[in-house]
Design an enzyme around this catalytic site. Structure first.
Site, PDB file in Angstrom:
ATOM      1  N   GLU A   1       0.851  -1.198   0.000  1.00  8.65           N
ATOM      2  CA  GLU A   1       0.000   0.000   0.000  1.00  8.65           C
ATOM      3  C   GLU A   1       0.885   1.247   0.000  1.00  8.65           C
ATOM      4  O   GLU A   1       2.108   1.145   0.182  1.00  8.65           O
ATOM      5  CB  GLU A   1      -0.941  -0.011   1.219  1.00  8.65           C
ATOM      6  CG  GLU A   1      -1.982  -1.135   1.135  1.00  8.65           C
ATOM      7  CD  GLU A   1      -2.897  -1.229   2.335  1.00  8.65           C
ATOM      8  OE1 GLU A   1      -2.619  -0.594   3.364  1.00  8.65           O
ATOM      9  OE2 GLU A   1      -3.899  -1.958   2.241  1.00  8.65           O
TER      10      GLU A   1
ATOM     11  N   HIS B   1      -8.976   9.562   3.062  1.00  8.78           N
ATOM     12  CA  HIS B   1      -8.603   8.464   2.166  1.00  8.78           C
ATOM     13  C   HIS B   1      -8.809   8.946   0.747  1.00  8.78           C
ATOM     14  O   HIS B   1      -9.852   9.511   0.422  1.00  8.78           O
ATOM     15  CB  HIS B   1      -9.464   7.226   2.456  1.00  8.78           C
ATOM     16  CG  HIS B   1      -8.874   5.974   1.880  1.00  8.78           C
ATOM     17  ND1 HIS B   1      -8.798   5.751   0.527  1.00  8.78           N
ATOM     18  CD2 HIS B   1      -8.318   4.902   2.475  1.00  8.78           C
ATOM     19  CE1 HIS B   1      -8.211   4.574   0.319  1.00  8.78           C
ATOM     20  NE2 HIS B   1      -7.909   4.039   1.492  1.00  8.78           N
TER      21      HIS B   1
ATOM     22  N   ARG C   1      -0.954   8.570   1.716  1.00  3.03           N
ATOM     23  CA  ARG C   1      -2.318   9.066   1.496  1.00  3.03           C
ATOM     24  C   ARG C   1      -2.482  10.566   1.451  1.00  3.03           C
ATOM     25  O   ARG C   1      -3.293  11.085   0.703  1.00  3.03           O
ATOM     26  CB  ARG C   1      -3.183   8.594   2.656  1.00  3.03           C
ATOM     27  CG  ARG C   1      -3.818   7.340   2.348  1.00  3.03           C
ATOM     28  CD  ARG C   1      -4.650   6.892   3.472  1.00  3.03           C
ATOM     29  NE  ARG C   1      -4.585   5.465   3.356  1.00  3.03           N
ATOM     30  CZ  ARG C   1      -4.915   4.637   4.299  1.00  3.03           C
ATOM     31  NH1 ARG C   1      -5.331   5.099   5.456  1.00  3.03           N
ATOM     32  NH2 ARG C   1      -4.839   3.363   4.093  1.00  3.03           N
TER      33      ARG C   1
ATOM     34  N   HIS D   1     -11.347   9.761   6.796  1.00  6.57           N
ATOM     35  CA  HIS D   1     -11.129   8.333   7.009  1.00  6.57           C
ATOM     36  C   HIS D   1     -10.659   7.991   8.421  1.00  6.57           C
ATOM     37  O   HIS D   1     -11.096   6.998   9.001  1.00  6.57           O
ATOM     38  CB  HIS D   1     -10.081   7.865   5.993  1.00  6.57           C
ATOM     39  CG  HIS D   1      -9.789   6.401   6.022  1.00  6.57           C
ATOM     40  ND1 HIS D   1     -10.756   5.446   5.783  1.00  6.57           N
ATOM     41  CD2 HIS D   1      -8.642   5.707   6.259  1.00  6.57           C
ATOM     42  CE1 HIS D   1     -10.214   4.234   5.857  1.00  6.57           C
ATOM     43  NE2 HIS D   1      -8.938   4.364   6.169  1.00  6.57           N
TER      44      HIS D   1
ATOM     45  N   ARG E   1      -1.163   8.955   9.035  1.00  5.36           N
ATOM     46  CA  ARG E   1      -0.936   7.526   9.321  1.00  5.36           C
ATOM     47  C   ARG E   1      -0.506   6.757   8.082  1.00  5.36           C
ATOM     48  O   ARG E   1      -1.083   6.925   6.998  1.00  5.36           O
ATOM     49  CB  ARG E   1      -2.225   6.908   9.885  1.00  5.36           C
ATOM     50  CG  ARG E   1      -2.174   5.404   9.963  1.00  5.36           C
ATOM     51  CD  ARG E   1      -3.321   4.854  10.744  1.00  5.36           C
ATOM     52  NE  ARG E   1      -4.593   4.921  10.059  1.00  5.36           N
ATOM     53  CZ  ARG E   1      -5.019   4.046   9.160  1.00  5.36           C
ATOM     54  NH1 ARG E   1      -4.251   3.050   8.753  1.00  5.36           N
ATOM     55  NH2 ARG E   1      -6.220   4.180   8.627  1.00  5.36           N
TER      56      ARG E   1
HETATM   57  P1  FAD Z   1     -13.613   0.556  16.162  1.00  9.32           P
HETATM   58  O1  FAD Z   1     -13.308  -0.669  15.439  1.00  9.32           O
HETATM   59  O2  FAD Z   1     -14.232   1.669  15.403  1.00  9.32           O
HETATM   60  O3  FAD Z   1     -14.581   0.189  17.371  1.00  9.32           O
HETATM   61  C1  FAD Z   1     -15.155   1.203  18.154  1.00  9.32           C
HETATM   62  C2  FAD Z   1     -16.231   0.582  19.003  1.00  9.32           C
HETATM   63  O4  FAD Z   1     -16.695   1.514  19.975  1.00  9.32           O
HETATM   64  C3  FAD Z   1     -17.473   0.154  18.230  1.00  9.32           C
HETATM   65  O5  FAD Z   1     -17.905  -1.068  18.736  1.00  9.32           O
HETATM   66  C4  FAD Z   1     -18.490   1.254  18.561  1.00  9.32           C
HETATM   67  O6  FAD Z   1     -19.828   0.849  18.458  1.00  9.32           O
HETATM   68  C5  FAD Z   1     -18.109   1.529  19.988  1.00  9.32           C
HETATM   69  N1  FAD Z   1     -18.527   2.834  20.514  1.00  9.32           N
HETATM   70  C6  FAD Z   1     -18.271   4.061  20.013  1.00  9.32           C
HETATM   71  N2  FAD Z   1     -18.795   4.993  20.823  1.00  9.32           N
HETATM   72  C7  FAD Z   1     -19.396   4.343  21.851  1.00  9.32           C
HETATM   73  C8  FAD Z   1     -20.122   4.748  23.000  1.00  9.32           C
HETATM   74  N3  FAD Z   1     -20.351   6.023  23.275  1.00  9.32           N
HETATM   75  N4  FAD Z   1     -20.607   3.789  23.840  1.00  9.32           N
HETATM   76  C9  FAD Z   1     -20.412   2.476  23.584  1.00  9.32           C
HETATM   77  N5  FAD Z   1     -19.728   2.033  22.501  1.00  9.32           N
HETATM   78  C10 FAD Z   1     -19.228   2.955  21.654  1.00  9.32           C
HETATM   79  N6  FAD Z   1      -6.898   0.308   9.238  1.00  9.32           N
HETATM   80  C11 FAD Z   1      -5.908  -0.557   8.938  1.00  9.32           C
HETATM   81  O7  FAD Z   1      -4.923  -0.668   9.674  1.00  9.32           O
HETATM   82  N7  FAD Z   1      -6.018  -1.358   7.834  1.00  9.32           N
HETATM   83  C12 FAD Z   1      -7.084  -1.302   6.996  1.00  9.32           C
HETATM   84  O8  FAD Z   1      -7.150  -2.041   6.032  1.00  9.32           O
HETATM   85  C13 FAD Z   1      -8.119  -0.369   7.277  1.00  9.32           C
HETATM   86  N8  FAD Z   1      -9.196  -0.247   6.447  1.00  9.32           N
HETATM   87  C14 FAD Z   1     -10.218   0.569   6.811  1.00  9.32           C
HETATM   88  C15 FAD Z   1     -11.358   0.634   6.019  1.00  9.32           C
HETATM   89  C16 FAD Z   1     -12.444   1.398   6.407  1.00  9.32           C
HETATM   90  C17 FAD Z   1     -13.688   1.457   5.545  1.00  9.32           C
HETATM   91  C18 FAD Z   1     -12.388   2.140   7.619  1.00  9.32           C
HETATM   92  C19 FAD Z   1     -13.550   2.972   8.058  1.00  9.32           C
HETATM   93  C20 FAD Z   1     -11.235   2.113   8.387  1.00  9.32           C
HETATM   94  C21 FAD Z   1     -10.152   1.343   7.997  1.00  9.32           C
HETATM   95  N9  FAD Z   1      -8.989   1.275   8.774  1.00  9.32           N
HETATM   96  C22 FAD Z   1      -7.993   0.401   8.442  1.00  9.32           C
HETATM   97  C23 FAD Z   1      -8.933   1.960  10.057  1.00  9.32           C
HETATM   98  C24 FAD Z   1      -9.244   0.926  11.156  1.00  9.32           C
HETATM   99  O9  FAD Z   1     -10.247   0.053  10.696  1.00  9.32           O
HETATM  100  C25 FAD Z   1      -9.709   1.564  12.438  1.00  9.32           C
HETATM  101  O10 FAD Z   1      -8.876   2.641  12.784  1.00  9.32           O
HETATM  102  C26 FAD Z   1      -9.674   0.542  13.558  1.00  9.32           C
HETATM  103  O11 FAD Z   1     -10.457  -0.558  13.183  1.00  9.32           O
HETATM  104  C27 FAD Z   1     -10.199   1.151  14.831  1.00  9.32           C
HETATM  105  O12 FAD Z   1     -10.365   0.120  15.766  1.00  9.32           O
HETATM  106  P2  FAD Z   1     -10.910   0.487  17.197  1.00  9.32           P
HETATM  107  O13 FAD Z   1     -11.029  -0.785  17.952  1.00  9.32           O
HETATM  108  O14 FAD Z   1     -10.095   1.569  17.767  1.00  9.32           O
HETATM  109  O15 FAD Z   1     -12.345   1.142  16.921  1.00  9.32           O
HETATM  110  C1  SIN Z   2      -7.441   0.643   2.712  1.00 12.58           C
HETATM  111  O1  SIN Z   2      -7.682  -0.548   2.557  1.00 12.58           O
HETATM  112  O2  SIN Z   2      -7.159   1.410   1.807  1.00 12.58           O
HETATM  113  C2  SIN Z   2      -7.509   1.193   4.089  1.00 12.58           C
HETATM  114  C3  SIN Z   2      -6.262   0.903   4.767  1.00 12.58           C
HETATM  115  C4  SIN Z   2      -6.087   1.761   5.977  1.00 12.58           C
HETATM  116  O3  SIN Z   2      -6.949   2.547   6.370  1.00 12.58           O
HETATM  117  O4  SIN Z   2      -4.995   1.648   6.557  1.00 12.58           O
END
Ligand code: FAD
Ligand code: SIN
Length: 487
Positions: A112, A241, A287, A349, A384
């Protein structure tokens, strides 16, 4: 109603679930999540997890790529920690059952933007769904963990909410003893008391009108921590993104960076390539550079999208590597990405900033830890590196577990008596239009004035309007019964 646990985890993405599994080895764990348990940014991750898993790669190279993409503002110790501990954390994920893509018995490493080599471990193009599945399964068979769906955390419990005992109001740092949580089904605010709390609420993309983030990503964790007095940092560094499907609704459908890693070309709407004008790495630049290039081309040419072209790539391989993107584009948007260029635009993003932590997940509030996108560990600096987010969540949630365990050993075994949630003097509002309008206004304002390219003039305009809305929202909040919409 009051519930008591050793540990409260807020959020069921990769950070919250990984932490809960390990914390369950030394205490009872409650995990609250605002919707159905899989609903998270994690569940939508496509590209994968960056980690040094090949002999052809090295820690030094991954550190160098991360620091250079962070534009000089990453903290080298945090980056070094993440990169060196990453492979072991990834192996733990594989041990609990996450199934990644292999070729000839070896992990198939993708590439990537900003990475100088192939290092992205992935499950085809639905990596996040697979990780979420494996973690949720492990949690479901763990007797020490209770998951509460449809529970929205509203407010962290600190000295401010303690009923009487001055013993619990010592001078020194603020303490956290859990959270007030809205039970959406029973329409009631419960008190979740805990000795340790992990904020793992993810991102805030929904603050923008165009975002890849699902509706749960409303920045609740940063807001709660800020109100509780925790240190927040680097909030200005929102990552956009570069490639989301044009006009695909809300949230915008992501076309993974891995597609460019596989050789897709960016072209203006008239077919001209332009990335060579911005960076010698062209489509594989980080990015911020690619999003800036697209934004500049759109403004210069007056177009509303650019094109991502895969037509020169072998169709069967595209379908095999990117089944989720291929099928969604074909079935939902009637676009065959193997024979037609994909119209794309950037969208908000990722939040590089957040609740500031040390390299052990500790925030400035005692007993409060943060991991994942809600946190600011220092890894990402101003921008990032692709696929470093899932990795950061794995590494620093693990460190937060170890720090929590030692905090629990030393902290008092009791938590103080706290006041129940007080909603006397509030009413069910008949003026929902006020809040709905504020929300839309904030999203549009952030997009127009606090977007990819910013200026003092636009930021000052945004601030003036935001301050006005803050007053209106606070006034509405004080007189209205709490509900998910209001939060
Ligand atoms: P999340 O996975 O967002 O989980 C947050 C949780 O908190 C959820 O369960 C939500 O419901 C809960 N929550 C929020 N507020 C409250 C509240 N007030 N009370 C109770 N619960 C709450 N990163 C990579 O490294 N590689 C990738 O390929 C990649 N692809 C991506 C593609 C997309 C479409 C997106 C949107 C992001 C991508 N990212 C990627 C970024 C990455 O997915 C996220 O940064 C990461 O998953 C965040 O994980 P987390 O556990 O911190 O939060
Ligand atoms: C992507 O698949 O392009 C998202 C990867 C990321 O957010 O790191």
């Amino acid at each position: 109603m009051t519930q008591r646990f050793d540990v409260l985890v807020i959020g069921t993405g990769i950070a919250g679930l990984s932490y809960a599994l390990k914390a369950s080895q030394f205490g009872t764990v409650a995990v609250v999540t605002k919707k159905e348990r899989a609903e998270s940014n994690t569940n939508y991750a496509q590209g994968g997890v960056a980690a040094v898993m090949s002999q052809l790669d090295s820690f030094d190279l991954h550190v160098k790529d991360t620091l250079s993409t962070g534009v000089g503002l990453s903290h080298p110790d945090a980056v070094e920690t993440m990169v060196r501990e990453g492979p072991d954390r990834l192996k733990e994920l594989i041990q609990i059952g996450a199934q990644f893509t292999y070729v000839d018995g070896k992990l198939d490493l993708g590439r990537e933007g900003g990475h100088s080599t192939h290092r992205i471990v992935h499950a085809r193009d639905f990596t996040g769904k697979e990780i979420e599945r494996a973690l949720l399964h492990a949690v479901s068979i763990n007797p020490n963990i209770r998951v509460f769906e449809d529970h929205v955390a509203l407010e962290l419990i600190t000295e401010h909410h303690v009923r009487t005992s001055p013993a619990f109001r010592p001078a020194g740092p603020i303490h956290c003893w859990g959270a007030y949580v809205l039970n959406i089904v029973d329409k009631r605010v419960d008190t979740f008391l805990s000795r340790v709390t992990l904020l793992a609420t993810g991102g805030l993309g929904q603050v923008y009108v165009h975002t890849t983030n699902p509706p749960i990503a409303t920045g609740d964790g940063v807001a709660m921590a800020c109100r509780a007095g925790a240190t927040i940092a680097n909030m200005e560094f929102i990552q956009f993104h570069p490639t989301t499907l044009f006009n695909s609704g809300s949230p915008s459908f992501l076309i993974s960076e891995a597609v460019r890693g596989f050789g897709a070309k960016l072209r203006a709407a008239n077919g001209e390539e332009f990335m060579h004008l911005y960076d010698p790495r062209k489509e594989l630049a980080p990015r911020d550079i690619v999003a800036y290039a697209i934004d500049t081309e759109l403004k210069k040419r007056g177009d509303d999208h650019v094109l991502l072209d895969l037509r020169h790539l072998p169709a069967a391989e595209v379908q095999d590597k990117f089944p989720h993107i291929y099928t969604t584009c074909l079935q939902k948007f009637k676009l065959d990405i193997t024979s037609e260029p994909i119209p794309v635009v950037p969208a908000a993003h990722y939040s590089c900033g957040g609740v500031m932590t040390d390299i052990n997940g500790r925030t400035s509030v005692a007993g409060l830890y943060a991991a994942g996108e809600v946190s600011m560990t220092g890894v990402h600096g101003a921008n990032r590196l692709a696929s470093n987010s899932l990795l950061e969540a794995l590494v620093f949630s693990d460190r937060a577990v170890r720090a929590s365990e030692s905090y629990l050993r030393d902290a008092p075994a009791d938590v103080p008596q706290v006041e129940p949630w007080d909603d006397s003097d509030t009413l069910n509002s008949e003026e929902w239009i006020l809040v709905a309008h504020n929300r839309r206004e904030i999203q549009q304002l952030m997009w127009d004035y606090v977007g990819i390219v910013r200026s003092d003039l636009r930021l000052e305009r945004a601030l003036r309007r935001m301050e006005l809305m803050r007053g209106e929202v606070e006034e509405f909040y004080k007189r209205t019964k709490v509900s998910e919409g209001l939060i």
